[in-house]
Design an enzyme around this catalytic site. Structure first.
Site, PDB file in Angstrom:
ATOM      1  N   ASP A   1     -10.288  -4.270  -4.260  1.00 24.94           N
ATOM      2  CA  ASP A   1      -9.512  -3.168  -3.702  1.00 24.94           C
ATOM      3  C   ASP A   1      -9.716  -1.926  -4.556  1.00 24.94           C
ATOM      4  O   ASP A   1      -9.569  -1.992  -5.782  1.00 24.94           O
ATOM      5  CB  ASP A   1      -8.033  -3.561  -3.698  1.00 24.94           C
TER       6      ASP A   1
ATOM      7  N   HIS B   1      -8.126  -5.125   0.228  1.00 25.08           N
ATOM      8  CA  HIS B   1      -6.872  -4.376   0.113  1.00 25.08           C
ATOM      9  C   HIS B   1      -5.705  -5.032   0.857  1.00 25.08           C
ATOM     10  O   HIS B   1      -4.692  -5.370   0.241  1.00 25.08           O
ATOM     11  CB  HIS B   1      -7.094  -2.950   0.622  1.00 25.08           C
TER      12      HIS B   1
ATOM     13  N   SER C   1       0.825  -1.207   0.000  1.00 21.63           N
ATOM     14  CA  SER C   1       0.000   0.000   0.000  1.00 21.63           C
ATOM     15  C   SER C   1       0.863   1.263   0.000  1.00 21.63           C
ATOM     16  O   SER C   1       1.591   1.506  -0.964  1.00 21.63           O
ATOM     17  CB  SER C   1      -0.965  -0.035   1.190  1.00 21.63           C
TER      18      SER C   1
END
Length: 366
Positions: free
Chosen positions: A303, A333, A195
């Site tokens: 996601d 995610h 991320s």
């Protein structure tokens, strides 16, 4: 078999009159998303995530006062009791001290070194995370026979956004300058992250190319490649997944807005944009795509950042880079943080395989 898998197996054979599974909690996820998610994750969501207060409603002051309550499920304290784990400090460009934790592989399997090295940048929206957050992932990756360096870069709002990039760059250069001290091979370096950490890694990928620093691999997972944290409305994103999963289970739009408030307060966005190159905020807007290192981009089906991560991969391919893209189906995610998911274990094995190939690692014959 995990507890949740056992629970699901029980549901599958339930008889009339027996206790039936409940959908309580799934009303927090839009109806069209639920069938796309892995059933094991849905059980986890109902039993764990849905019972907690919405993360975007928790003041940052409370988060800072109780960091242990906001670490991911995979978090682990490896500061004591683990072999071949050592802490060091990196000096960033402005003199700030950046903690890093080095995980060395087993010399019985991979020899005495010097070892290839992989830098890891944790996730957390540029706001959360520490050396506990992805420690279990680092332990897993060192099974590839590489030294893994986990970098605890500075977070917002205490530090201005962009310091995270400078800290990552300092860590990369520290690896090259201090290689003898930490027994690593400075000519065999890779980097990656989850991320926000994936965002940092793809910015560093371009910076390393520009500085003539060769990288064996960039391995970003579920990376944002746009400046979505500056958006006022989710409709500003050109990517369909950002719209489709705006009310998803792990990174809904309100959570993205929460991170955006910490990193890019609306009244400071013009000022903050002037501090750094535009492509630091949105790597997909970089102007030079030639000569970039091999890349392994991993995304998740459910996601909001899925499409922009894959679009970044397509830019790399168009620029001539060797790229592998893998989308993990049925996953939200941060699925790689959830031990109950088979996709998480697949993710770990994929990382080990990719690092072994990139660095040309071979185990000592037994």
């Amino acid at each position: 078999m995990s507890t949740l898998e056992s629970s699901l197996a029980g549901h599958a054979v339930s008889k009339p009159g027996a206790s039936q599974p409940t959908n309580e909690g799934l009303d927090l996820i839009e109806d069209h998303i639920v069938p796309q998610l892995d059933p094991i994750f849905l059980e986890y969501f109902k039993s764990v995530i849905a019972k907690k207060p919405p993360a975007h409603e928790i003041p940052i002051e409370h988060v800072r006062a109780h960091p242990e309550d906001f670490r991911p499920p995979c978090a682990l304290d490896t500061s004591v009791g683990y072999e071949r784990v050592a802490d060091h400090v990196v000096s960033s460009q402005d003199g700030a001290s950046i903690p890093v934790r080095v995980y060395h592989p087993d010399p019985a399997r991979y020899g005495p070194g010097p070892y290839p090295v992989h830098l890891n940048f944790h996730g957390g929206g540029f706001v959360l995370g520490d050396l506990h957050a992805e420690a279990s992932l680092c332990l897993s990756m060192r099974e590839a026979g590489v030294a893994v360096i986990d970098v605890d870069y500075r977070h917002c709002p205490e530090a201005v956004w962009g310091k995270c990039i400078q800290d990552g760059w300092a860590a990369l250069n520290w690896v090259r300058d201090s290689h003898a001290t930490i027994n690593i091979n400075p000519t065999s370096v890779s980097l990656g992250g989850v991320s926000a950490g994936g965002h940092i890694s793809i910015v560093l990928q371009h910076m390393a190319r520009d500085a003539g620093i060769p990288l064996k691999l960039c391995m970003p997972s579920v990376p944002p490649s746009t400046d979505g944290l500056t958006f006022e409305f989710y409709t500003q994103s050109p990517f369909p997944s950002f719209h489709e999963f705006r009310r998803g289970p792990v990174l809904p739009w309100k959570r993205i807005q929460y991170f955006g408030q910490q990193c890019f307060p609306r009244d400071r966005i013009p000022e903050l944009r002037k501090l750094w190159p535009d492509w630091w905020l949105a790597p997909i807007r970089a102007t030079n795509w030639k000569g970039l290192c091999d890349t392994y981009v991993r995304t998740a089906q459910c996601d909001p950042l899925r499409d922009e991560g894959e679009a970044y991969a397509m830019k790399l391919i168009a620029g001539g880079a060797k790229v592998t893209v893998k989308r993990y189906m049925g996953c939200p995610h941060t699925f790689m943080y959830l031990d109950v998911l088979k996709q998480k274990h697949e993710y770990d094995a994929d990382a080990v395989d990719a690092l072994k190939v990139a660095h040309g690692v071979q185990e000592i014959p037994r």
